[in-house]
Design an enzyme around this catalytic site. Structure first.
Site, PDB file in Angstrom:
ATOM      1  N   LYS A   9      36.701  35.599  40.483  1.00  0.00           N
ATOM      2  CA  LYS A   9      37.928  34.818  40.424  1.00  0.00           C
ATOM      3  C   LYS A   9      37.614  33.320  40.502  1.00  0.00           C
ATOM      4  O   LYS A   9      36.474  32.929  40.793  1.00  0.00           O
ATOM      5  CB  LYS A   9      38.840  35.276  41.572  1.00  0.00           C
ATOM      6  CG  LYS A   9      39.313  36.741  41.428  1.00  0.00           C
ATOM      7  CD  LYS A   9      40.198  37.153  42.605  1.00  0.00           C
ATOM      8  CE  LYS A   9      40.728  38.569  42.446  1.00  0.00           C
ATOM      9  NZ  LYS A   9      41.593  38.965  43.608  1.00  0.00           N
ATOM     10  N   TYR A  49      47.787  42.321  36.224  1.00  0.00           N
ATOM     11  CA  TYR A  49      48.336  42.594  37.560  1.00  0.00           C
ATOM     12  C   TYR A  49      49.741  43.201  37.508  1.00  0.00           C
ATOM     13  O   TYR A  49      50.494  43.076  38.472  1.00  0.00           O
ATOM     14  CB  TYR A  49      48.331  41.317  38.396  1.00  0.00           C
ATOM     15  CG  TYR A  49      46.970  40.944  38.969  1.00  0.00           C
ATOM     16  CD1 TYR A  49      46.258  41.848  39.770  1.00  0.00           C
ATOM     17  CD2 TYR A  49      46.407  39.689  38.733  1.00  0.00           C
ATOM     18  CE1 TYR A  49      45.020  41.513  40.302  1.00  0.00           C
ATOM     19  CE2 TYR A  49      45.166  39.342  39.277  1.00  0.00           C
ATOM     20  CZ  TYR A  49      44.479  40.263  40.068  1.00  0.00           C
ATOM     21  OH  TYR A  49      43.258  39.923  40.608  1.00  0.00           O
ATOM     22  N   ASN A 113      40.154  35.839  47.609  1.00  0.00           N
ATOM     23  CA  ASN A 113      39.203  36.905  47.947  1.00  0.00           C
ATOM     24  C   ASN A 113      38.130  37.151  46.887  1.00  0.00           C
ATOM     25  O   ASN A 113      37.482  38.203  46.876  1.00  0.00           O
ATOM     26  CB  ASN A 113      39.947  38.187  48.332  1.00  0.00           C
ATOM     27  CG  ASN A 113      40.735  38.776  47.185  1.00  0.00           C
ATOM     28  OD1 ASN A 113      40.761  38.224  46.080  1.00  0.00           O
ATOM     29  ND2 ASN A 113      41.373  39.912  47.427  1.00  0.00           N
ATOM     30  N   HIS A 116      37.704  40.642  41.775  1.00  0.00           N
ATOM     31  CA  HIS A 116      38.499  41.824  41.441  1.00  0.00           C
ATOM     32  C   HIS A 116      37.542  42.917  40.998  1.00  0.00           C
ATOM     33  O   HIS A 116      36.572  42.647  40.285  1.00  0.00           O
ATOM     34  CB  HIS A 116      39.466  41.518  40.278  1.00  0.00           C
ATOM     35  CG  HIS A 116      40.069  42.767  39.697  1.00  0.00           C
ATOM     36  ND1 HIS A 116      41.177  43.375  40.238  1.00  0.00           N
ATOM     37  CD2 HIS A 116      39.675  43.556  38.655  1.00  0.00           C
ATOM     38  CE1 HIS A 116      41.452  44.472  39.540  1.00  0.00           C
ATOM     39  NE2 HIS A 116      40.555  44.610  38.575  1.00  0.00           N
ATOM     40  N   GLU A 127      41.709  48.156  32.181  1.00  0.00           N
ATOM     41  CA  GLU A 127      41.414  46.733  32.381  1.00  0.00           C
ATOM     42  C   GLU A 127      40.306  46.251  31.439  1.00  0.00           C
ATOM     43  O   GLU A 127      40.373  45.132  30.926  1.00  0.00           O
ATOM     44  CB  GLU A 127      41.025  46.500  33.846  1.00  0.00           C
ATOM     45  CG  GLU A 127      42.199  46.741  34.796  1.00  0.00           C
ATOM     46  CD  GLU A 127      41.797  46.810  36.267  1.00  0.00           C
ATOM     47  OE1 GLU A 127      40.595  46.653  36.587  1.00  0.00           O
ATOM     48  OE2 GLU A 127      42.700  47.027  37.100  1.00  0.00           O
TER      49      GLU A 127
HETATM   50  P1  IDP Z   1      42.439  44.623  45.431  1.00  0.00           P
HETATM   51  O1  IDP Z   1      42.057  43.349  44.717  1.00  0.00           O
HETATM   52  O2  IDP Z   1      41.604  44.855  46.669  1.00  0.00           O
HETATM   53  O3  IDP Z   1      42.490  45.821  44.516  1.00  0.00           O
HETATM   54  P2  IDP Z   1      45.362  44.660  45.369  1.00  0.00           P
HETATM   55  O4  IDP Z   1      46.215  45.270  46.432  1.00  0.00           O
HETATM   56  O5  IDP Z   1      45.261  45.377  44.068  1.00  0.00           O
HETATM   57  O6  IDP Z   1      43.924  44.407  46.004  1.00  0.00           O
HETATM   58  O7  IDP Z   1      45.897  43.193  45.131  1.00  0.00           O
HETATM   59  C1  IDP Z   1      45.459  42.448  44.014  1.00  0.00           C
HETATM   60  C2  IDP Z   1      45.162  41.035  44.441  1.00  0.00           C
HETATM   61  O8  IDP Z   1      46.379  40.422  44.844  1.00  0.00           O
HETATM   62  C3  IDP Z   1      44.247  40.901  45.659  1.00  0.00           C
HETATM   63  O9  IDP Z   1      42.871  40.979  45.335  1.00  0.00           O
HETATM   64  C4  IDP Z   1      44.621  39.527  46.152  1.00  0.00           C
HETATM   65  O10 IDP Z   1      44.011  38.511  45.355  1.00  0.00           O
HETATM   66  C5  IDP Z   1      46.114  39.506  45.882  1.00  0.00           C
HETATM   67  N1  IDP Z   1      46.889  39.922  47.054  1.00  0.00           N
HETATM   68  C6  IDP Z   1      47.132  41.190  47.466  1.00  0.00           C
HETATM   69  N2  IDP Z   1      47.890  41.199  48.578  1.00  0.00           N
HETATM   70  C7  IDP Z   1      48.133  39.903  48.859  1.00  0.00           C
HETATM   71  C8  IDP Z   1      48.880  39.244  49.880  1.00  0.00           C
HETATM   72  O11 IDP Z   1      49.453  39.860  50.773  1.00  0.00           O
HETATM   73  N3  IDP Z   1      48.889  37.865  49.839  1.00  0.00           N
HETATM   74  C9  IDP Z   1      48.270  37.138  48.864  1.00  0.00           C
HETATM   75  N4  IDP Z   1      47.559  37.731  47.882  1.00  0.00           N
HETATM   76  C10 IDP Z   1      47.502  39.086  47.874  1.00  0.00           C
HETATM   77 MG    MG Z   2      43.768  46.284  42.953  1.00  0.00          MG
END
Ligand code: IDP
Ligand code: MG
Length: 151
Positions: A9, A49, A113, A116, A127
């Protein structure tokens, strides 16, 4: 043939962590099938997303992923690859991700974070198809170390 889409990212690119993160995947023995630097536009972000549309963090997520270039990769080739990569990536919230995982070693906040990774073989296929054209991928290529990594 199982594979995952990886996105390094914008924060990973801006922080100079493309090399260290790709190194971890390579050192584990995973094999690249595709790799490129690109800018994600809003339409692509929303499509990728789509499952999160309507959630409170969706707008922030789209603006984060479109804010600067990303590196996208396709990694895989063996059954179990997706689960193995998710284990290396760690929990979605870096504050809760175990040390030794990518998010647990490099990240602090859920909205930054770093990486992805597809969460199932099915999402991997979906994807990969939205980020790469088939001719951009090399799906089967021989690697001398393969017999030393895979039984
Ligand atoms: P993942 O990336 O671990 O699969 P997902 O639940 O699919 O997690 O969420 C996609 C992305 O959305 C996360 O990697 C993060 O960047 C963002 N995200 C998820 N939950 C939150 C939140 O509560 N606050 C801000 N960003 C979030
Ligand atoms: Mg995810």
């Amino acid at each position: 043939m199982e594979r995952a889409l990886i996105i390094l990212k914008p924060d990973a690119v801006q922080r100079g962590l493309v090399g260290p993160i790709l190194t971890r995947l390579e050192q584990r023995g995973l094999k690249l099938q595709g790799l490129k630097l690109m800018q994600v536009d809003e339409a692509l972000a929303r499509r990728h997303y789509a499952e999160h549309e309507g959630k409170g963090f969706f707008a922030g997520l789209v603006s984060y992923i479109t804010s600067a270039p990303v590196v996208v990769a396709v990694v895989g080739g063996k059954p179990g690859t997706v689960e193995l990569i998710r284990a290396m990536v760690g929990a979605t919230n870096p504050a809760k991700a175990a040390p030794g995982t990518i998010r647990g070693d490099f990240g602090v906040e859920i909205g930054r974070n770093l990486i992805h990774a597809s969460d199932s073989p099915e999402s991997g296929e979906r994807e990969v198809a939205i980020f790469f054209r088939p001719e951009e991928l090399i799906v089967e290529w021989g690697r001398a170390a393969d017999p030393w990594i895979y039984e």
